[in-house]
Design an enzyme around this catalytic site. Structure first.
Site, PDB file in Angstrom:
ATOM      1  N   TYR A 213       0.860  -1.192   0.000  1.00 24.26           N
ATOM      2  CA  TYR A 213       0.000   0.000   0.000  1.00 24.26           C
ATOM      3  C   TYR A 213       0.887   1.230   0.000  1.00 24.26           C
ATOM      4  O   TYR A 213       1.853   1.289   0.763  1.00 24.26           O
ATOM      5  CB  TYR A 213      -0.883   0.029   1.260  1.00 24.26           C
ATOM      6  CG  TYR A 213      -2.352  -0.172   0.954  1.00 24.26           C
ATOM      7  CD1 TYR A 213      -2.985   0.606  -0.010  1.00 24.26           C
ATOM      8  CD2 TYR A 213      -3.111  -1.126   1.629  1.00 24.26           C
ATOM      9  CE1 TYR A 213      -4.335   0.427  -0.301  1.00 24.26           C
ATOM     10  CE2 TYR A 213      -4.450  -1.312   1.342  1.00 24.26           C
ATOM     11  CZ  TYR A 213      -5.063  -0.526   0.369  1.00 24.26           C
ATOM     12  OH  TYR A 213      -6.382  -0.712   0.085  1.00 24.26           O
TER      13      TYR A 213
ATOM     14  N   LYS B 222      -2.258  -0.280 -24.628  1.00 23.28           N
ATOM     15  CA  LYS B 222      -2.640  -0.422 -26.050  1.00 23.28           C
ATOM     16  C   LYS B 222      -1.365  -0.415 -26.894  1.00 23.28           C
ATOM     17  O   LYS B 222      -0.581  -1.357 -26.784  1.00 23.28           O
ATOM     18  CB  LYS B 222      -3.622   0.689 -26.431  1.00 23.28           C
ATOM     19  CG  LYS B 222      -4.953   0.627 -25.647  1.00 23.28           C
ATOM     20  CD  LYS B 222      -5.951   1.628 -26.178  1.00 23.28           C
ATOM     21  CE  LYS B 222      -7.303   1.525 -25.499  1.00 23.28           C
ATOM     22  NZ  LYS B 222      -7.419   2.316 -24.264  1.00 23.28           N
TER      23      LYS B 222
ATOM     24  N   ARG C 240      -2.112  -2.989 -17.870  1.00 23.68           N
ATOM     25  CA  ARG C 240      -3.355  -2.204 -17.890  1.00 23.68           C
ATOM     26  C   ARG C 240      -3.247  -1.093 -16.859  1.00 23.68           C
ATOM     27  O   ARG C 240      -3.255  -1.351 -15.655  1.00 23.68           O
ATOM     28  CB  ARG C 240      -4.564  -3.093 -17.590  1.00 23.68           C
ATOM     29  CG  ARG C 240      -4.663  -4.312 -18.471  1.00 23.68           C
ATOM     30  CD  ARG C 240      -6.019  -4.943 -18.413  1.00 23.68           C
ATOM     31  NE  ARG C 240      -6.936  -4.181 -19.239  1.00 23.68           N
ATOM     32  CZ  ARG C 240      -7.020  -4.292 -20.559  1.00 23.68           C
ATOM     33  NH1 ARG C 240      -6.253  -5.134 -21.209  1.00 23.68           N
ATOM     34  NH2 ARG C 240      -7.872  -3.547 -21.239  1.00 23.68           N
TER      35      ARG C 240
ATOM     36  N   THR D  12      -3.784   5.425 -21.879  1.00 21.70           N
ATOM     37  CA  THR D  12      -3.659   4.133 -21.221  1.00 21.70           C
ATOM     38  C   THR D  12      -2.262   3.616 -21.550  1.00 21.70           C
ATOM     39  O   THR D  12      -1.590   4.135 -22.451  1.00 21.70           O
ATOM     40  CB  THR D  12      -4.698   3.123 -21.745  1.00 21.70           C
ATOM     41  OG1 THR D  12      -4.688   3.157 -23.168  1.00 21.70           O
ATOM     42  CG2 THR D  12      -6.090   3.442 -21.241  1.00 21.70           C
TER      43      THR D  12
ATOM     44  N   ASP E 110      -6.490  12.822 -25.511  1.00 22.70           N
ATOM     45  CA  ASP E 110      -6.526  11.433 -25.054  1.00 22.70           C
ATOM     46  C   ASP E 110      -5.863  10.616 -26.160  1.00 22.70           C
ATOM     47  O   ASP E 110      -6.450  10.376 -27.213  1.00 22.70           O
ATOM     48  CB  ASP E 110      -7.984  11.008 -24.839  1.00 22.70           C
ATOM     49  CG  ASP E 110      -8.107   9.570 -24.362  1.00 22.70           C
ATOM     50  OD1 ASP E 110      -7.132   8.808 -24.520  1.00 22.70           O
ATOM     51  OD2 ASP E 110      -9.180   9.213 -23.851  1.00 22.70           O
TER      52      ASP E 110
ATOM     53  N   GLU F 213      -0.431   4.919  -0.551  1.00 16.78           N
ATOM     54  CA  GLU F 213      -1.168   6.158  -0.826  1.00 16.78           C
ATOM     55  C   GLU F 213      -0.238   7.365  -0.730  1.00 16.78           C
ATOM     56  O   GLU F 213       0.602   7.423   0.179  1.00 16.78           O
ATOM     57  CB  GLU F 213      -2.308   6.371   0.177  1.00 16.78           C
ATOM     58  CG  GLU F 213      -3.498   5.490  -0.046  1.00 16.78           C
ATOM     59  CD  GLU F 213      -3.496   4.298   0.878  1.00 16.78           C
ATOM     60  OE1 GLU F 213      -2.400   3.822   1.232  1.00 16.78           O
ATOM     61  OE2 GLU F 213      -4.593   3.852   1.243  1.00 16.78           O
TER      62      GLU F 213
HETATM   63  N1  DSN Z   1     -12.048  -0.024 -24.709  1.00 15.93           N
HETATM   64  C1  DSN Z   1     -11.156   0.875 -25.396  1.00 15.93           C
HETATM   65  C2  DSN Z   1     -11.148   0.624 -26.863  1.00 15.93           C
HETATM   66  O1  DSN Z   1     -11.366  -0.518 -27.247  1.00 15.93           O
HETATM   67  O2  DSN Z   1     -10.905   1.519 -27.647  1.00 15.93           O
HETATM   68  C3  DSN Z   1     -11.445   2.298 -25.114  1.00 15.93           C
HETATM   69  O3  DSN Z   1     -11.645   2.491 -23.776  1.00 15.93           O
END
Ligand code: DSN
Length: 442
Positions: free
Chosen positions: A46, A226, A232, A223, A197, A48
């Site tokens: 933990y 990807k 993740r 994120t 984004d 924080e």
């Molecule tokens: N779920 C993601 C996507 O497939 O683009 C976006 O949050």
């Protein structure tokens, strides 16, 4: 003690991933190093707070990991501030809203139906419940041509009318490059924060094959799982332009993430992000991101040659959005997604900009090349994949989504049964499997 139920599912998922080809454009394969650190002892901690300012003891190693991750993010994207704690993209985007808007303020973003993201102000998202929102779409005409699909005149008109505090630029289903400068001109005119984004294209930006929003926007979110190929998780960055507009913006972002929205960061994920950013900084990643784009173009060209209609007239990034209406009628995404799943080609049904059906029964499919490129596939394999997609679509030409909603469930169940016993489907499945097994996953 061994939980065989879950163990067996893990093995089944491993087999599914190895024997199929992943074409969902937001998915990828994290490296073995990233996966290993996710199950390291950092999972137990933990912490924080932020490095050197934690609420609990025993955080000396976590501090070092988080500082390394922050430093790598700043260097990679050339920004003066980064927060690597968001649990994923949606909380990261909500944290940006929390840092820049008061409840009831207005924010603006690309509509979900036009390829935007839920968290850019859709009514069912907290970003559309606690804030007033104005949503922009794409041009009314010409969205099947390879030219910028945004109507800047209309976006400017909306911005002048609604006076948003925050404008989002970025999408989950947009196949072309973004012109961030044009969005910045509008945001600057109305005095709004501009947040990019870049979740989908972060790896392409890092690899130099997509323009960077950093010179034009105040905030960047992404994120990390990807095109960045990490665990993740997510990051929020503030640019030099952002700190110039508001020198306290970094502090506001930190406070919005913790304690505003989250509790203890997932330190094992932070370690995974640090490793992924190290991997992205290697010369081999530039080659990888270049190949993603080449593969996407090859796949798009082969699909168009086969008679399919593509939003944006092709692909300039990692993603392809097909309008199936001309070949299979409205709402056909569900048939294509299900049939392709049966042959081991995974992608998702998606709305198209001029959607005539509904978000649950959309008329398009969305696919992309980040994961298959990680496996080492190139243009030759993309042509093969396109030929299999076209063969499957050919098999679907006798199906049409019933106009009456109450007939759909039964019709789709019958379609699935027929497809499962179709010898042509079995043959394509075996061809896809043979190809997949030639390209191991990390
Ligand atoms: N779920 C993601 C996507 O497939 O683009 C976006 O949050």
């Amino acid at each position: 003690m061994k939980d065989t139920q879950i163990y067996n599912l893990v093995k089944k998922e491993e087999k599914r991933q190895k024997e199929g080809i992943e074409l969902i454009p937001s998915e990828n394969y994290a490296s073995a190093h990233v996966r290993k650190v996710l199950s390291s002892y950092f999972v137990n901690k933990y912490s924080e707070g932020y490095p050197k300012k934690r609420y609990y003891g025993g955080n000396e190693n976590v501090d070092s990991v988080e500082l390394i991750a922050i430093d790598r993010a700043k260097k990679l994207f050339k920004v003066p501030f980064a927060n690597v704690q968001p649990y994923s993209g949606s909380p990261a985007n909500l944290a940006v809203c929390l840092a820049t808007c008061r409840p009831g303020d207005t924010l603006m973003g690309q509509a979900l139906i036009a390829g935007g993201h839920l968290t850019h102000g859709h009514v069912v998202s907290a970003t559309g419940i606690y804030y007033k929102t104005a949503q922009y779409g794409l041009k009314k005409e010409g969205v099947y041509k390879k030219e910028d699909l945004f109507d800047y005149k209309e976006i400017r008109r909306l911005a002048l009318e609604h006076r948003p505090k925050l404008i989002w630029v970025g999408a989950t289903a947009y196949p072309l490059k973004f012109d961030y400068k044009k969005f910045a001109e509008i945001a600057d005119e109305v005095g709004a924060y501009l947040a990019a984004d870049i979740a989908h294209v972060a790896g392409l930006i890092a690899g130099g094959v997509h323009p960077s929003p950093v010179p034009y926007v105040h905030i960047v979110t992404t994120t990390t799982h990807k095109t960045l190929r990490g665990p993740r998780g997510a990051m929020i960055m503030v640019t030099a332009k952002g700190l110039k507009k508001d020198p306290a913006l970094g502090d506001k972002i930190n406070k919005a993430v913790f304690p505003g929205l989250q509790g203890g960061p997932h330190d094992n994920t932070t370690a995974g992000i640090a490793i992924a950013l190290y991997e992205v900084a290697q010369p081999s990643f530039k080659k990888y991101s270049t190949q993603i784009v080449k593969n996407s173009r090859a796949l798009a060209d082969a699909l168009m040659k086969g008679g399919l209609k593509l939003v944006g007239g092709g692909s300039e990034n990692h993603l392809i959005l097909v309008n199936l209406t001309t070949v299979l009628g409205p709402g056909a995404g569900i048939f294509v997604q299900k049939a392709l799943d049966m042959v081991g080609l995974t992608m998702n049904k998606n709305t198209v900009p001029d959607e005539t059906s509904s978000p649950f029964y959309p008329s398009g499919i969305r696919m992309g090349t980040p994961a298959s490129t990680t496996r080492g596939m190139k243009e030759k394999e993309m042509k093969f994949i396109a030929s299999k997609i076209l063969e499957v679509i050919e098999l679907l030409k006798r199906y049409r989504l019933p106009a009456k909603k109450e007939e759909r469930k039964e019709y789709i169940a019958r379609f699935e049964k027929e497809m499962a016993s179709n010898p042509e489907v079995k043959k394509i499945r075996s061809e896809v499997k043979t190809l997949a097994l030639r390209f191991p996953i990390p």
